[in-house]
Design an enzyme around this catalytic site. Structure first.
Site, PDB file in Angstrom:
ATOM      1  N   LYS A   1       0.842  -1.198   0.000  1.00 43.07           N
ATOM      2  CA  LYS A   1       0.000   0.000   0.000  1.00 43.07           C
ATOM      3  C   LYS A   1       0.878   1.249   0.000  1.00 43.07           C
ATOM      4  O   LYS A   1       1.919   1.278   0.661  1.00 43.07           O
ATOM      5  CB  LYS A   1      -0.908  -0.031   1.229  1.00 43.07           C
ATOM      6  CG  LYS A   1      -1.941   1.083   1.299  1.00 43.07           C
ATOM      7  CD  LYS A   1      -2.832   0.896   2.516  1.00 43.07           C
ATOM      8  CE  LYS A   1      -3.909   1.966   2.605  1.00 43.07           C
ATOM      9  NZ  LYS A   1      -4.814   1.740   3.762  1.00 43.07           N
TER      10      LYS A   1
ATOM     11  N   SER B   1      -9.469   1.855   2.399  1.00 53.10           N
ATOM     12  CA  SER B   1      -8.559   2.700   1.653  1.00 53.10           C
ATOM     13  C   SER B   1      -7.441   1.927   0.964  1.00 53.10           C
ATOM     14  O   SER B   1      -6.659   2.510   0.206  1.00 53.10           O
ATOM     15  CB  SER B   1      -7.943   3.759   2.578  1.00 53.10           C
ATOM     16  OG  SER B   1      -7.142   3.154   3.572  1.00 53.10           O
TER      17      SER B   1
ATOM     18  N   SER C   1     -10.336  -0.534   6.147  1.00 53.41           N
ATOM     19  CA  SER C   1      -9.534  -0.264   4.948  1.00 53.41           C
ATOM     20  C   SER C   1      -8.817  -1.476   4.373  1.00 53.41           C
ATOM     21  O   SER C   1      -8.309  -1.412   3.255  1.00 53.41           O
ATOM     22  CB  SER C   1      -8.499   0.834   5.244  1.00 53.41           C
ATOM     23  OG  SER C   1      -9.149   2.039   5.556  1.00 53.41           O
TER      24      SER C   1
END
Length: 545
Positions: free
Chosen positions: A138, A214, A238
């Site tokens: 990420k 996210s 997320s």
């Protein structure tokens, strides 16, 4: 709109990303022309219209999990160079079909793979538990000599990282190959896949549906099998939202079990609200366990002072579980496919011999969500929003709505509000303790969201995941079944069975605080019961590579 000066930086960033994909890995224009956030087409179908991946590379990326592949890598039955090349190629295709990457460093990854192959040949043993395995990351994690913009326009002026996040050091010391970073939404504060810098990330199962957030890019990339194992983070869902939207496994550990420190600037020190947790996205339940066990066995607390000194615990086998089932809540009623899928999972688990306890007296989900919002509102600086204002970014409508709900205009919390929020959180945890221990639960299963994946911008409040962040309970997502327009045609608000048709289904598995190992164990047990078979092994061809 951002200023012309900022727009120049956005255009340069996108051009740099585009140039990082080798020309021979570019999809044909006739395929690229079909890619759009409004196109109800599958990226998997579009892949079939290309010939970028060889048959052997399709085998490597499609028919196994990370655990099985690591066994082959550790014994030299398959080379890291072959595996890394396959996943770099597939990630390149994933980017072109779903817009899921931020940073691309395939050349460095292939050099690392060659080094690891040489290491294995010289030493006769793998470097560590992740030897030779490509792992996607990420964007918020720092990788030395790579950017971490987090999709913020104002972060485009930040330099490359001069050191790694602690968790990145652990992965590299364990032999991992890092090859790309993945997209996050604007402000990392919504369950969407859009940022002004990188644009709209799409769901590979249906480009017109959202990938969640996210860890949006991780969900899309892992689902498309452009990654065999990915690292995400979770402060309100997320990891779990992208997992359930894209049909992959995901795990949020209790906060500070895995090392969080040295990430790109976002939450300031002393953050008063819910603590963000790390965790993997994967293709099997046992891959979740492998990742968490390997990182915890590296004793992360010895380098990150914020990580709890809680070593990995090996648990005795537990063939039968006592499972609570929380199926719905009047404040956030679930859509027909979610209800059907949870009911099917409950029946299948009962048939497998597990004891299922229906929870009819669950504490108020609305109270938990309201308390979580009050907790976020303690951040008087509105840290995730400030970088957006620095560049005068236009806000995504979902983010505007979230800000309005989370940071009421004119409300300035004081110290008494901190005490009040924490007191309410403790009360909610005590209410759940009465349910949990009163029913002697091993784990709880419940929806991960009121819906399956939805059209872009329509996810809404992540109530069914946010509650477990508030209480700091570990939770995983297991993919199971799909939405079906024939089976899920009951009327429901904000639900269209034709739009949802084919979207991945899932269940969420929750454990008590710091019982991460118990949740991982239950995730493996429950997954096997639901899917009734172990992960598919590599086909014989892979042994020839």
């Amino acid at each position: 709109m951002v200023s012309q000066e900022w727009q120049v930086l956005i255009d340069e960033k996108r051009a740099q990303r585009e140039a990082s994909i080798p020309s021979q890995w570019k999809i044909p224009k006739r395929v690229a022309d079909k890619v759009s956030p409004t196109a109800s087409v599958s990226a998997f179908q579009l892949l079939e219209e290309t010939d970028i991946l060889t048959k052997e590379q399709r085998e490597i990326t499609e028919v196994h999990d990370a655990t099985f592949l690591l066994e082959r890598l550790a014994t030299g039955k398959v080379s890291s160079q072959a595996v890394t090349t396959a996943f770099c190629k597939r990630a390149a295709v994933a980017q072109q079909l779903t817009n899921c990457l931020t940073e691309i460093f395939f050349d460095e990854a292939l050099a690392r793979a060659r080094f690891l192959d040489d290491y294995l040949e010289r030493n006769g043993k793998p470097m560590g538990p992740f030897h030779g395995l490509p792992i996607s990351i990420k964007d918020m994690f720092m990788i030395k000599e790579q950017f971490a913009t987090l999709g913020y326009v104002s972060y485009l002026t930040k330099p490359k990282a001069d050191e790694n996040s602690f968790v990145i050091d652990i992965l590299l010391e364990g032999g991992a190959v890092l090859y790309c970073k993945t997209t996050v939404p604007q402000g990392l504060f919504i369950m969407e896949g859009y940022s002004q810098v990188f644009g709209q990330t799409m769901n590979p199962h249906n480009l017109s549906l959202g990938p969640g957030g996210s860890s949006s890019g991780e969900g899309a990339l892992v689902s498309f099998r452009g990654s065999i194992l990915g690292l995400g983070s979770d402060i309100g869902g997320s990891i779990r939202a992208p997992s359930l939207c894209n049909g992959v496994f995901g795990m949020k550990l209790s906060s500070d079990r895995l090392p969080y420190a040295k990430q790109q600037e976002l939450f300031p020190k002393g953050w008063p609200s819910i603590v963000c947790s790390l965790g993997p996205l994967a293709h099997s339940a046992r891959d979740l366990s492998l990742f968490c066990k390997s990182v915890l066995q590296a004793q992360p607390w010895r380098r990150d002072s914020t990580a709890y000194a809680l070593p990995w615990r090996e648990l005795p086998s537990k063939p039968k579980l006592r499972i609570g089932v929380w199926s719905d809540d009047p404040s956030f009623p679930v859509h027909p496919p979610v209800s059907r899928i949870l009911a099917s999972a409950t029946a299948k688990l009962r048939d497998a011999g597990h004891e299922l306890i229906m929870i009819s007296d669950a504490p108020s989900l609305a109270n938990a969500v309201m308390t979580a919002c009050r907790s976020f509102a303690l951040d008087t600086e509105q840290a995730p929003i400030k970088p957006l204002r620095d560049a005068n970014e236009d806000l995504h409508p979902a983010l505007e709505e979230t800000i309005a709900q989370t940071f009421p205009e004119g409300h300035v919390p004081d110290l008494s509000e901190v005490w009040a929020v924490n007191a309410t959180k403790e009360d909610i945890r005590e209410e759940w303790a009465q349910v949990w221990w009163g029913n002697d639960l091993d784990v709880l299963i419940c929806p991960g969201s009121r819906s399956t994946s939805v059209p872009h911008g329509k996810y809404g409040p992540p109530a069914w995941t946010l509650i477990w962040n508030l209480l700091d309970f570990p939770a995983s997502v297991v993919p199971y079944l799909k939405a079906d327009k024939e089976l899920d045609n009951q009327p429901a608000e904000d639900f269209d069975p034709l739009v949802a048709h084919g979207a991945p289904g899932s269940i969420q598995i929750v454990g008590w605080r710091f019982q991460d190992e118990e949740v991982l164990q239950a995730t493996e047990i429950i997954s096997q019961a639901l899917h009734s078979q172990p992960p598919t092994p590599l086909k014989p061809m892979l042994n020839k590579l």
